[in-house]
Design a protein around this motif. Structure first.
Motif, PDB file in Angstrom:
ATOM      1  N   VAL A  92       0.839  -1.210   0.000  1.00  0.00           N
ATOM      2  CA  VAL A  92       0.000   0.000   0.000  1.00  0.00           C
ATOM      3  C   VAL A  92       0.868   1.251   0.000  1.00  0.00           C
ATOM      4  O   VAL A  92       0.559   2.238  -0.678  1.00  0.00           O
ATOM      5  CB  VAL A  92      -0.957  -0.018   1.203  1.00  0.00           C
ATOM      6  N   ALA A  93       1.992   1.215   0.745  1.00  0.00           N
ATOM      7  CA  ALA A  93       2.895   2.369   0.764  1.00  0.00           C
ATOM      8  C   ALA A  93       3.394   2.688  -0.634  1.00  0.00           C
ATOM      9  O   ALA A  93       3.451   3.855  -1.050  1.00  0.00           O
ATOM     10  CB  ALA A  93       4.065   2.101   1.701  1.00  0.00           C
ATOM     11  N   GLY A  94       3.785   1.650  -1.381  1.00  0.00           N
ATOM     12  CA  GLY A  94       4.236   1.867  -2.755  1.00  0.00           C
ATOM     13  C   GLY A  94       3.119   2.346  -3.658  1.00  0.00           C
ATOM     14  O   GLY A  94       3.311   3.239  -4.491  1.00  0.00           O
ATOM     15  N   LEU A  95       1.917   1.775  -3.513  1.00  0.00           N
ATOM     16  CA  LEU A  95       0.784   2.170  -4.352  1.00  0.00           C
ATOM     17  C   LEU A  95       0.311   3.591  -4.058  1.00  0.00           C
ATOM     18  O   LEU A  95      -0.218   4.268  -4.930  1.00  0.00           O
ATOM     19  CB  LEU A  95      -0.371   1.186  -4.149  1.00  0.00           C
ATOM     20  N   VAL A  96       0.511   4.038  -2.829  1.00  0.00           N
ATOM     21  CA  VAL A  96       0.091   5.398  -2.445  1.00  0.00           C
ATOM     22  C   VAL A  96       1.174   6.420  -2.759  1.00  0.00           C
ATOM     23  O   VAL A  96       0.916   7.476  -3.318  1.00  0.00           O
ATOM     24  CB  VAL A  96      -0.277   5.453  -0.951  1.00  0.00           C
ATOM     25  N   GLY A  97       2.424   6.115  -2.384  1.00  0.00           N
ATOM     26  CA  GLY A  97       3.488   7.110  -2.465  1.00  0.00           C
ATOM     27  C   GLY A  97       4.484   6.936  -3.584  1.00  0.00           C
ATOM     28  O   GLY A  97       5.343   7.802  -3.783  1.00  0.00           O
ATOM     29  N   GLY A  98       4.431   5.826  -4.305  1.00  0.00           N
ATOM     30  CA  GLY A  98       5.368   5.631  -5.394  1.00  0.00           C
ATOM     31  C   GLY A  98       6.606   4.849  -4.964  1.00  0.00           C
ATOM     32  O   GLY A  98       6.728   4.416  -3.807  1.00  0.00           O
ATOM     33  N   PRO A  99       7.580   4.644  -5.871  1.00  0.00           N
ATOM     34  CA  PRO A  99       8.754   3.797  -5.602  1.00  0.00           C
ATOM     35  C   PRO A  99       9.577   4.252  -4.407  1.00  0.00           C
ATOM     36  O   PRO A  99      10.027   3.414  -3.616  1.00  0.00           O
ATOM     37  CB  PRO A  99       9.567   3.909  -6.897  1.00  0.00           C
ATOM     38  N   SER A 100       9.797   5.553  -4.261  1.00  0.00           N
ATOM     39  CA  SER A 100      10.651   6.023  -3.169  1.00  0.00           C
ATOM     40  C   SER A 100      10.036   5.731  -1.813  1.00  0.00           C
ATOM     41  O   SER A 100      10.720   5.280  -0.875  1.00  0.00           O
ATOM     42  CB  SER A 100      10.930   7.519  -3.316  1.00  0.00           C
ATOM     43  N   VAL A 101       8.731   5.981  -1.684  1.00  0.00           N
ATOM     44  CA  VAL A 101       8.043   5.704  -0.417  1.00  0.00           C
ATOM     45  C   VAL A 101       7.970   4.209  -0.177  1.00  0.00           C
ATOM     46  O   VAL A 101       8.276   3.708   0.920  1.00  0.00           O
ATOM     47  CB  VAL A 101       6.626   6.321  -0.420  1.00  0.00           C
ATOM     48  N   SER A 127      13.815  -8.589   0.468  1.00  0.00           N
ATOM     49  CA  SER A 127      12.482  -8.896  -0.091  1.00  0.00           C
ATOM     50  C   SER A 127      11.498  -7.761   0.165  1.00  0.00           C
ATOM     51  O   SER A 127      10.707  -7.391  -0.708  1.00  0.00           O
ATOM     52  CB  SER A 127      11.948 -10.205   0.493  1.00  0.00           C
ATOM     53  N   SER A 128      11.565  -7.197   1.374  1.00  0.00           N
ATOM     54  CA  SER A 128      10.648  -6.089   1.694  1.00  0.00           C
ATOM     55  C   SER A 128      10.968  -4.862   0.847  1.00  0.00           C
ATOM     56  O   SER A 128      10.063  -4.166   0.354  1.00  0.00           O
ATOM     57  CB  SER A 128      10.744  -5.752   3.180  1.00  0.00           C
ATOM     58  N   PHE A 129      12.267  -4.582   0.689  1.00  0.00           N
ATOM     59  CA  PHE A 129      12.679  -3.457  -0.160  1.00  0.00           C
ATOM     60  C   PHE A 129      12.194  -3.668  -1.595  1.00  0.00           C
ATOM     61  O   PHE A 129      11.661  -2.742  -2.235  1.00  0.00           O
ATOM     62  CB  PHE A 129      14.203  -3.332  -0.122  1.00  0.00           C
ATOM     63  N   LEU A 130      12.364  -4.897  -2.101  1.00  0.00           N
ATOM     64  CA  LEU A 130      11.956  -5.203  -3.480  1.00  0.00           C
ATOM     65  C   LEU A 130      10.449  -5.054  -3.664  1.00  0.00           C
ATOM     66  O   LEU A 130       9.984  -4.491  -4.667  1.00  0.00           O
ATOM     67  CB  LEU A 130      12.391  -6.630  -3.835  1.00  0.00           C
ATOM     68  N   ILE A 131       9.686  -5.544  -2.691  1.00  0.00           N
ATOM     69  CA  ILE A 131       8.214  -5.444  -2.783  1.00  0.00           C
ATOM     70  C   ILE A 131       7.771  -3.980  -2.810  1.00  0.00           C
ATOM     71  O   ILE A 131       6.902  -3.584  -3.597  1.00  0.00           O
ATOM     72  CB  ILE A 131       7.579  -6.197  -1.605  1.00  0.00           C
ATOM     73  N   GLY A 132       8.358  -3.153  -1.941  1.00  0.00           N
ATOM     74  CA  GLY A 132       8.013  -1.732  -1.924  1.00  0.00           C
ATOM     75  C   GLY A 132       8.363  -1.044  -3.228  1.00  0.00           C
ATOM     76  O   GLY A 132       7.590  -0.230  -3.749  1.00  0.00           O
ATOM     77  N   LEU A 133       9.540  -1.377  -3.780  1.00  0.00           N
ATOM     78  CA  LEU A 133       9.968  -0.768  -5.044  1.00  0.00           C
ATOM     79  C   LEU A 133       9.057  -1.178  -6.190  1.00  0.00           C
ATOM     80  O   LEU A 133       8.614  -0.335  -6.986  1.00  0.00           O
ATOM     81  CB  LEU A 133      11.414  -1.173  -5.341  1.00  0.00           C
ATOM     82  N   VAL A 134       8.744  -2.472  -6.266  1.00  0.00           N
ATOM     83  CA  VAL A 134       7.900  -2.975  -7.367  1.00  0.00           C
ATOM     84  C   VAL A 134       6.491  -2.402  -7.280  1.00  0.00           C
ATOM     85  O   VAL A 134       5.907  -1.981  -8.290  1.00  0.00           O
ATOM     86  CB  VAL A 134       7.864  -4.518  -7.352  1.00  0.00           C
ATOM     87  N   SER A 135       5.928  -2.368  -6.081  1.00  0.00           N
ATOM     88  CA  SER A 135       4.570  -1.817  -5.940  1.00  0.00           C
ATOM     89  C   SER A 135       4.540  -0.335  -6.314  1.00  0.00           C
ATOM     90  O   SER A 135       3.567   0.160  -6.894  1.00  0.00           O
ATOM     91  CB  SER A 135       4.050  -2.024  -4.518  1.00  0.00           C
ATOM     92  N   GLY A 136       5.613   0.404  -5.974  1.00  0.00           N
ATOM     93  CA  GLY A 136       5.694   1.815  -6.369  1.00  0.00           C
ATOM     94  C   GLY A 136       5.778   1.980  -7.875  1.00  0.00           C
ATOM     95  O   GLY A 136       5.158   2.884  -8.452  1.00  0.00           O
ATOM     96  N   LEU A 137       6.567   1.113  -8.531  1.00  0.00           N
ATOM     97  CA  LEU A 137       6.653   1.166  -9.995  1.00  0.00           C
ATOM     98  C   LEU A 137       5.322   0.806 -10.637  1.00  0.00           C
ATOM     99  O   LEU A 137       4.949   1.371 -11.672  1.00  0.00           O
ATOM    100  CB  LEU A 137       7.752   0.214 -10.484  1.00  0.00           C
ATOM    101  N   ILE A 138       4.599  -0.119 -10.008  1.00  0.00           N
ATOM    102  CA  ILE A 138       3.270  -0.474 -10.527  1.00  0.00           C
ATOM    103  C   ILE A 138       2.338   0.732 -10.441  1.00  0.00           C
ATOM    104  O   ILE A 138       1.510   0.952 -11.338  1.00  0.00           O
ATOM    105  CB  ILE A 138       2.699  -1.680  -9.751  1.00  0.00           C
ATOM    106  N   ARG A 139       2.476   1.520  -9.360  1.00  0.00           N
ATOM    107  CA  ARG A 139       1.655   2.737  -9.259  1.00  0.00           C
ATOM    108  C   ARG A 139       1.879   3.651 -10.459  1.00  0.00           C
ATOM    109  O   ARG A 139       0.927   4.203 -11.033  1.00  0.00           O
ATOM    110  CB  ARG A 139       1.981   3.492  -7.965  1.00  0.00           C
TER     111      ARG A 139
END
Length: 580
Positions: A92-101, A127-139
């Motif tokens: 959700v953090a990545g989907l809301v704030g983008g790759p950096s968040v 793994s957590s870093f990768l998930i946050g980055l990928v979800s942000g890129l998906i945003r």
């Protein structure tokens, strides 16, 4: 597996509840609306980072493929693992704030999980870093495809992110653990991400809809009050404006004052907040003195001396014109609990709009005064060059024909009486203009007997038409002075006044020598100096036409096919008492 699913639902339910409470905080709503700003990203990282750490603490401990009862996990023993909603929060953090968040929150959550396990499970950091980055890129991809409002997409993203996490768990912690927790966690993460993002999107959409409705109402309010505030802070216009404002805002009362007295009061308290009396509340006096908005949350703060006044709260906003306080707008409440931040924002916005409208009205009035002054100045320039010739002619006649001299003095009086009328008014009746012309022609014929033949043709119904003063006289005078050179006879000037639809046409035609081709384009646009004058009369006339009518007022000069020239004035037909 079912027990783990139920327990995970409890943990995710807590996260969803906190998310719901969070998105209903006004500050967080504004944060989401400005999420691309660096400061907003920092705050989002802090908020979601804390959420992620909370999910680690509230995780479900698993040892030997069995669930270990626990409520709050500050420490995880060796050879144990936890099932939690950490991946949900990171996604959700990545989907809301983008790759950096997303990446930063993922890093925080992974590091915390690493220390929570006493240095075991370092793969969680990556793994957590990768998930946050990928979800942000998906945003970013969703925004590009304009899919950011499709709820099912977020469910798929949640499932994908937890599947990535399970791949890491299977590889580093063994397939048995992954097999036990994969099903519940993938399902829970998909559902949780769907719910979490739906709450955020629905809240933001409601905010947008509320703002759209409010903006629509404010624009309608501004449009309806514009004519009244442009008229200035006067009792009649302020009363009408106050009624409109109350109708749109649905407040208990609206009041408008100038710097000294109440101009309008609509609603509760109108029995003693009466127009035309002096400003009676201390709150209003302070606003007029300070030029700052003040808010009263009680009757005492309002400062009304009437003990039965129903007004319990108020917002008083100064109205400005040219950076000076010219009055106040007061929004009253009979229930102080209804005075909220939204009303404060609305009041400030309305005060800005109304101040601009007042200033616009003053600017228009000032512009009109300047335009009238310019027109009168131009009119004054028409008079002097004729006066001395008339006096000399009358002086010469007094020696041989006193009766004619007396008649000419009367005509001169008529002529200058018309000038005085023209100096006070920008427009005259056509009948008055023709009387003025007749006086001019009689004075001119006395100087040059039988040299000019002047014919005037006009429809009777046009006698009441309004035209710029001296318009016809200037064209006739121009023909007499310039059209015939030194020719002593056969000099004809025809004045024809007609109308076509809503256009009045004034035409002066002569049989003179015509206009030199080089001068045609200059006439009316600039001074054309000649031996017989400064050449400013036609320029002044044309400027007056444009000042009064804009592009609808035209002066056109052209040569006839045979000898002579024709001058044509076209302007909107305006009859005294209204157009036909």
């Amino acid at each position: 597996m079912l027990d783990l699913f139920i327990l995970m639902m409890e943990r995710v339910g807590l996260i969803i509840l906190l998310a719901f409470l969070l998105v209903n905080v006004s500050y967080f709503k504004r944060l989401l609306e400005n999420r691309e700003q660096f400061s907003s990203k920092v705050i989002l990282i802090v908020v979601f980072g804390l959420f992620a750490i909370l999910t680690n603490f509230t995780g479900i401990e698993i040892a030997g493929n069995k669930i270990v009862p626990s409520n709050f996990l500050t420490h995880i023993s060796e050879n144990t693992s936890i099932a939690n909603a950490r991946t949900l929060v990171i996604s959700v953090a990545g989907l809301v704030g983008g790759p950096s968040v997303g990446a930063t929150v993922g890093g925080i959550a992974g590091i915390h999980r690493f220390f929570q396990g006493s240095g075991q499970g370092s793969f969680y950091i990556f793994s957590s870093f990768l998930i946050g980055l990928v979800s942000g890129l998906i945003r970013l991809l969703l925004i590009k495809k304009q899919w950011q409002n499709k709820a099912w997409v977020y469910a798929m993203v949640g499932i994908l992110m937890e599947s990535i996490q399970m791949v890491f768990v299977a590889f580093f912690s063994g397939p048995a653990l992954a097999q036990m927790i994969a099903g519940p966690m993938i399902m829970i993460n998909g559902i949780g991400t769907f719910i979490f993002m739906s709450i955020i999107n629905i809240t933001l959409k409601q905010e947008e809809q509320a703002k759209a409705v409010q903006t629509h109402d404010v624009l309608n309010l501004a449009a309806q009050t514009l004519p009244y505030f442009r008229a200035g802070l006067k009792r009649e216009s302020s009363q009408a404006a106050a009624e409109i404002i109350q109708r749109y805002t649905k407040l208990a009362a609206i009041s408008i004052t100038d710097k000294h007295q109440i101009l309008a009061h609509v609603g509760a308290g109108s029995d003693h907040h009466i127009p035309e009396i002096e400003v009676i509340t201390e709150l209003s006096k302070k606003v007029l003195q300070s030029g700052s908005m003040l808010i009263a949350h009680s009757k005492e703060q309002i400062g009304c001396k009437n003990p039965n006044c129903p007004l319990a709260a108020a917002i008083v906003i100064p109205l400005f014109a040219h950076e000076k306080v010219v009055g106040t707008l007061k929004m009253y409440f009979t229930d102080e609990t209804k005075l909220t931040y939204v009303e404060e924002e609305l009041a400030e916005g309305l005060a800005t709009i109304f101040s601009s409208q007042i200033e616009l009205g003053e600017a228009e009035e000032r512009s009109q005064l300047l335009k009238d002054a310019e027109i009168k100045s131009l009119q004054a320039q028409v008079n002097p060059h004729f006066f001395f010739n008339a006096i000399n002619t009358i002086s010469a006649l007094m020696r041989r024909d006193t009766n004619q001299a007396r008649s000419l003095l009367l005509q001169l009086s008529t002529y200058f009486r018309g000038n005085l009328t023209g100096a006070r008014q920008t427009k005259l009746l056509l009948s008055q203009e023709l009387q003025h012309l007749a006086a001019y022609l009689q004075l001119e014929q006395a100087r040059f007997p039988n040299r000019y033949q002047i014919d005037v043709k006009i429809k009777d119904e046009l006698q009441s038409a309004l035209i710029p003063s001296y318009a016809v006289q200037i064209l006739v005078e121009n023909a007499i002075k310039h059209a015939f050179s030194n020719r002593k006879e056969n000099n004809h000037v025809h004045v024809t006044i007609t109308s076509k639809k809503d256009v009045l046409i004034l035409q002066v035609e002569d049989n003179g020598v015509g206009i030199k081709a080089a001068l045609l384009s200059q006439l009316g646009k600039q001074a054309v100096v000649s031996e017989k004058g400064t050449g400013t009369a036609l320029e002044n006339l044309n400027r007056r036409l444009h000042s009064l009518y804009g592009d609808a007022g035209q002066l056109k000069a052209e040569n006839k096919a045979a000898d002579g020239a024709v001058f044509t004035i076209s302007l909107p037909l305006e009859l005294e008492g209204g157009n036909e």
